[in-house]
Design a protein around this motif. Structure first.
Motif, mmCIF file in Angstrom:
data_model
loop_
_atom_site.group_PDB
_atom_site.id
_atom_site.type_symbol
_atom_site.label_atom_id
_atom_site.label_comp_id
_atom_site.label_asym_id
_atom_site.label_seq_id
_atom_site.Cartn_x
_atom_site.Cartn_y
_atom_site.Cartn_z
ATOM 1 N N MET A 69 0.819 -1.216 0.000
ATOM 2 C CA MET A 69 0.000 0.000 0.000
ATOM 3 C C MET A 69 0.854 1.269 0.000
ATOM 4 O O MET A 69 0.389 2.340 -0.367
ATOM 5 N N GLY A 70 2.105 1.128 0.449
ATOM 6 C CA GLY A 70 3.006 2.275 0.420
ATOM 7 C C GLY A 70 2.702 3.312 1.481
ATOM 8 O O GLY A 70 2.023 3.028 2.475
ATOM 9 N N ASN A 71 3.228 4.527 1.261
ATOM 10 C CA ASN A 71 3.083 5.572 2.286
ATOM 11 C C ASN A 71 2.560 6.887 1.717
ATOM 12 O O ASN A 71 2.800 7.943 2.280
ATOM 13 N N LYS A 72 1.847 6.815 0.595
ATOM 14 C CA LYS A 72 1.373 8.055 -0.023
ATOM 15 C C LYS A 72 -0.153 8.148 -0.076
ATOM 16 O O LYS A 72 -0.696 8.914 -0.865
ATOM 17 N N TRP A 116 4.331 1.054 -2.861
ATOM 18 C CA TRP A 116 5.750 1.364 -2.606
ATOM 19 C C TRP A 116 6.559 1.430 -3.892
ATOM 20 O O TRP A 116 7.789 1.470 -3.841
ATOM 21 N N ASN A 117 5.900 1.425 -5.055
ATOM 22 C CA ASN A 117 6.672 1.636 -6.286
ATOM 23 C C ASN A 117 7.440 2.947 -6.201
ATOM 24 O O ASN A 117 8.554 3.062 -6.687
ATOM 25 N N THR A 118 6.776 3.950 -5.584
ATOM 26 C CA THR A 118 7.359 5.290 -5.533
ATOM 27 C C THR A 118 7.208 5.876 -4.132
ATOM 28 O O THR A 118 6.368 5.432 -3.344
ATOM 29 N N VAL A 119 8.042 6.870 -3.854
ATOM 30 C CA VAL A 119 7.933 7.651 -2.609
ATOM 31 C C VAL A 119 8.120 9.127 -2.968
ATOM 32 O O VAL A 119 8.572 9.458 -4.068
ATOM 33 N N ARG A 120 7.772 10.007 -2.030
ATOM 34 C CA ARG A 120 8.072 11.432 -2.233
ATOM 35 C C ARG A 120 9.444 11.731 -1.636
ATOM 36 O O ARG A 120 9.729 11.339 -0.509
ATOM 37 N N ASP A 121 10.268 12.433 -2.395
ATOM 38 C CA ASP A 121 11.554 12.842 -1.817
ATOM 39 C C ASP A 121 11.340 14.077 -0.948
ATOM 40 O O ASP A 121 10.209 14.547 -0.785
ATOM 41 N N LYS A 122 12.423 14.651 -0.411
ATOM 42 C CA LYS A 122 12.238 15.728 0.576
ATOM 43 C C LYS A 122 11.633 16.990 -0.038
ATOM 44 O O LYS A 122 11.101 17.835 0.677
ATOM 45 N N ASN A 123 11.676 17.100 -1.360
ATOM 46 C CA ASN A 123 11.025 18.245 -2.008
ATOM 47 C C ASN A 123 9.600 17.932 -2.457
ATOM 48 O O ASN A 123 8.962 18.748 -3.122
ATOM 49 N N GLY A 124 9.131 16.727 -2.094
ATOM 50 C CA GLY A 124 7.766 16.360 -2.460
ATOM 51 C C GLY A 124 7.652 15.748 -3.845
ATOM 52 O O GLY A 124 6.562 15.389 -4.291
ATOM 53 N N LYS A 125 8.770 15.592 -4.514
ATOM 54 C CA LYS A 125 8.751 15.008 -5.858
ATOM 55 C C LYS A 125 8.626 13.485 -5.747
ATOM 56 O O LYS A 125 9.257 12.868 -4.885
ATOM 57 N N ILE A 126 7.828 12.901 -6.628
ATOM 58 C CA ILE A 126 7.667 11.449 -6.606
ATOM 59 C C ILE A 126 8.831 10.794 -7.346
ATOM 60 O O ILE A 126 9.111 11.125 -8.501
ATOM 61 N N VAL A 127 9.516 9.883 -6.642
ATOM 62 C CA VAL A 127 10.686 9.209 -7.216
ATOM 63 C C VAL A 127 10.547 7.698 -6.989
ATOM 64 O O VAL A 127 9.786 7.259 -6.111
ATOM 65 N N PRO A 128 11.266 6.882 -7.770
ATOM 66 C CA PRO A 128 11.209 5.433 -7.552
ATOM 67 C C PRO A 128 11.744 5.077 -6.165
ATOM 68 O O PRO A 128 12.780 5.593 -5.747
ATOM 69 N N THR A 129 11.044 4.200 -5.452
ATOM 70 C CA THR A 129 11.522 3.740 -4.140
ATOM 71 C C THR A 129 12.772 2.886 -4.292
ATOM 72 O O THR A 129 13.657 2.920 -3.441
ATOM 73 N N PHE A 130 12.799 2.116 -5.374
ATOM 74 C CA PHE A 130 13.897 1.175 -5.611
ATOM 75 C C PHE A 130 14.758 1.758 -6.732
ATOM 76 O O PHE A 130 14.415 1.647 -7.910
ATOM 77 N N TYR A 161 2.481 4.881 -10.546
ATOM 78 C CA TYR A 161 2.965 4.290 -11.803
ATOM 79 C C TYR A 161 3.220 5.301 -12.908
ATOM 80 O O TYR A 161 4.164 5.140 -13.682
ATOM 81 N N ASP A 162 2.422 6.374 -13.025
ATOM 82 C CA ASP A 162 2.619 7.291 -14.158
ATOM 83 C C ASP A 162 4.028 7.888 -14.225
ATOM 84 O O ASP A 162 4.617 7.923 -15.315
ATOM 85 N N PRO A 163 4.610 8.333 -13.103
ATOM 86 C CA PRO A 163 5.973 8.876 -13.206
ATOM 87 C C PRO A 163 6.973 7.828 -13.710
ATOM 88 O O PRO A 163 7.942 8.173 -14.390
ATOM 89 N N LEU A 164 6.739 6.557 -13.392
ATOM 90 C CA LEU A 164 7.650 5.496 -13.828
ATOM 91 C C LEU A 164 7.499 5.221 -15.322
ATOM 92 O O LEU A 164 8.474 4.956 -16.021
ATOM 93 N N VAL A 165 6.253 5.274 -15.793
ATOM 94 C CA VAL A 165 6.027 5.071 -17.230
ATOM 95 C C VAL A 165 6.626 6.238 -17.999
ATOM 96 O O VAL A 165 7.348 6.056 -18.990
ATOM 97 N N GLU A 166 6.374 7.459 -17.496
ATOM 98 C CA GLU A 166 6.874 8.664 -18.190
ATOM 99 C C GLU A 166 8.396 8.694 -18.271
ATOM 100 O O GLU A 166 8.958 9.121 -19.280
ATOM 101 N N SER A 167 9.053 8.219 -17.222
ATOM 102 C CA SER A 167 10.520 8.268 -17.225
ATOM 103 C C SER A 167 11.134 7.045 -17.891
ATOM 104 O O SER A 167 12.357 6.918 -17.956
ATOM 105 N N GLY A 168 10.302 6.136 -18.367
ATOM 106 C CA GLY A 168 10.822 4.944 -19.043
ATOM 107 C C GLY A 168 11.290 3.855 -18.082
ATOM 108 O O GLY A 168 11.892 2.872 -18.499
ATOM 109 N N ARG A 169 10.998 4.030 -16.788
ATOM 110 C CA ARG A 169 11.428 3.025 -15.805
ATOM 111 C C ARG A 169 10.492 1.824 -15.761
ATOM 112 O O ARG A 169 10.854 0.764 -15.264
ATOM 113 N N MET A 170 9.251 2.026 -16.217
ATOM 114 C CA MET A 170 8.277 0.930 -16.153
ATOM 115 C C MET A 170 8.001 0.404 -17.548
ATOM 116 O O MET A 170 7.666 1.168 -18.453
ATOM 117 N N THR A 171 8.154 -0.909 -17.701
ATOM 118 C CA THR A 171 7.842 -1.584 -18.959
ATOM 119 C C THR A 171 6.443 -2.152 -18.863
ATOM 120 O O THR A 171 6.089 -2.772 -17.855
#
Ligand code: ZN
Length: 312
Positions: A69-72, A116-130, A161-171
């Protein structure tokens, strides 16, 4: 700790915690007098659901199936489900850090499977957890998630998932692909239209599997003892399947015990039949995504034709 070997692979279960789920929603049209014998409800009719991820170490890659479920979660959802957010600490307790994960696979994109695919970094930006991982998810799921129905729109959180697809990290997967040798996906329609189970085959072809008959068994090398030889036959399981929300817990193993959440309940029945037609005779280890107590088991049919879960 749930851990076993599957041929050359090591499988372990890591939980993101447990959460309350309405028992009626969990068991669809099944009357409470029946389901409450399997999973007790509290005074608000909630039952406890688990969030089980499967970690597979192939020897070459470390693969994480599902990210809980993650933390967001937004506040309005935390009110219903809480937000246990235990996955990273449970992995850490076993010495697995986010940077150790090479591959993440999501069976579908409901919020309780890819949180948990993604988390927010300290600036609130969504980044890959792994940070090193390649992510995989069903393409049809992702297409649907962009325009879900009013009925299930709440189940999709695009930041997972959208940030991962947009950045090419998700197939995005069509279904049927082998992601790494021995780990493939297969579409089972019912819960959603495009949900994919993850099938793990960890043994050498020349090794006998549980239930195998024939001369192959004698060919096993005595110089390679396996931990899991305590199975009655002396053979070991060779296939496991993360069946996800097609069969969310051991309480849902009967063909007709589907969830209210299922978008295509008749297809859930057909898909379960299709799954059991292979999983039972071939003695697959079934991994249950939402079972708070029994994350994996062998499903068998007893003399009366009733499904039973035998512990692994
Ligand atoms: Zn789901």
């Amino acid at each position: 700790m749930h851990r076993l070997t599957l041929g050359d692979f090591e499988l372990s279960i890591f939980s993101d915690g447990t959460y309350p789920l309405d028992g009626g929603a969990f068991f669809g049209v099944v009357p409470k007098v029946m389901w409450s014998r399997r999973l007790p409800a509290d005074d608000k009719n909630y039952v406890m659901a688990g969030l089980n991820s499967l970690l597979v170490r192939t020897g070459k890659q470390t693969v994480l199936v599902e990210t809980g479920m993650g933390n967001k979660l937004p506040e309005r959802m935390i009110k219903f489900y809480g937000q246990p957010a235990k996955l990273l600490e449970n992995l850490a307790a076993a010495g697995v850090g986010p940077e150790d994960i090479d591959i993440v696979i999501n069976s579908h994109l409901h919020f309780d499977h890819c949180g948990w695919n993604t988390v927010r970094d300290k600036n609130g930006k969504i980044v890959p957890t792994f940070p090193r991982a390649k992510y995989y998810a069903p393409e049809g799921e992702w297409q649907y998630a962009r325009r879900p129905s009013e009925r299930d729109a709440i189940s999709y959180i695009s930041g997972n998932y959208d940030p991962l697809v947009e950045s090419g990290r998700m197939t995005l997967l069509k279904g049927g692909e082998e992601i790494v040798p021995g780990i493939s996906v297969k579409t089972f329609r019912g819960h959603t239209a495009h949900m994919q189970a993850v099938i793990i085959k960890g043994c050498h072809p020349e090794e006998p599997a549980v239930g195998d008959e024939g001369p192959g068994r004698a060919a096993r090398s005595p110089s390679a003892p396996r931990e899991d030889t305590n199975r009655a036959s002396g053979a070991h399981p060779h296939t496991a399947c993360y069946i996800s929300d097609l069969i969310p817990t051991t309480a849902h193993i009967d063909i007709t015990w589907g969830m209210s959440f299922d978008l295509y309940p008749l297809d859930t029945i057909e898909s379960k039949k299709q799954y059991y037609a292979r999983a039972i005779p071939e003695k697959w280890l079934t991994v249950f995504t939402h079972d708070p107590r029994t994350p994996w088991a062998y499903v068998e049919k007893d003399e009366l034709g009733k499904m039973v879960a035998r512990s692994a």
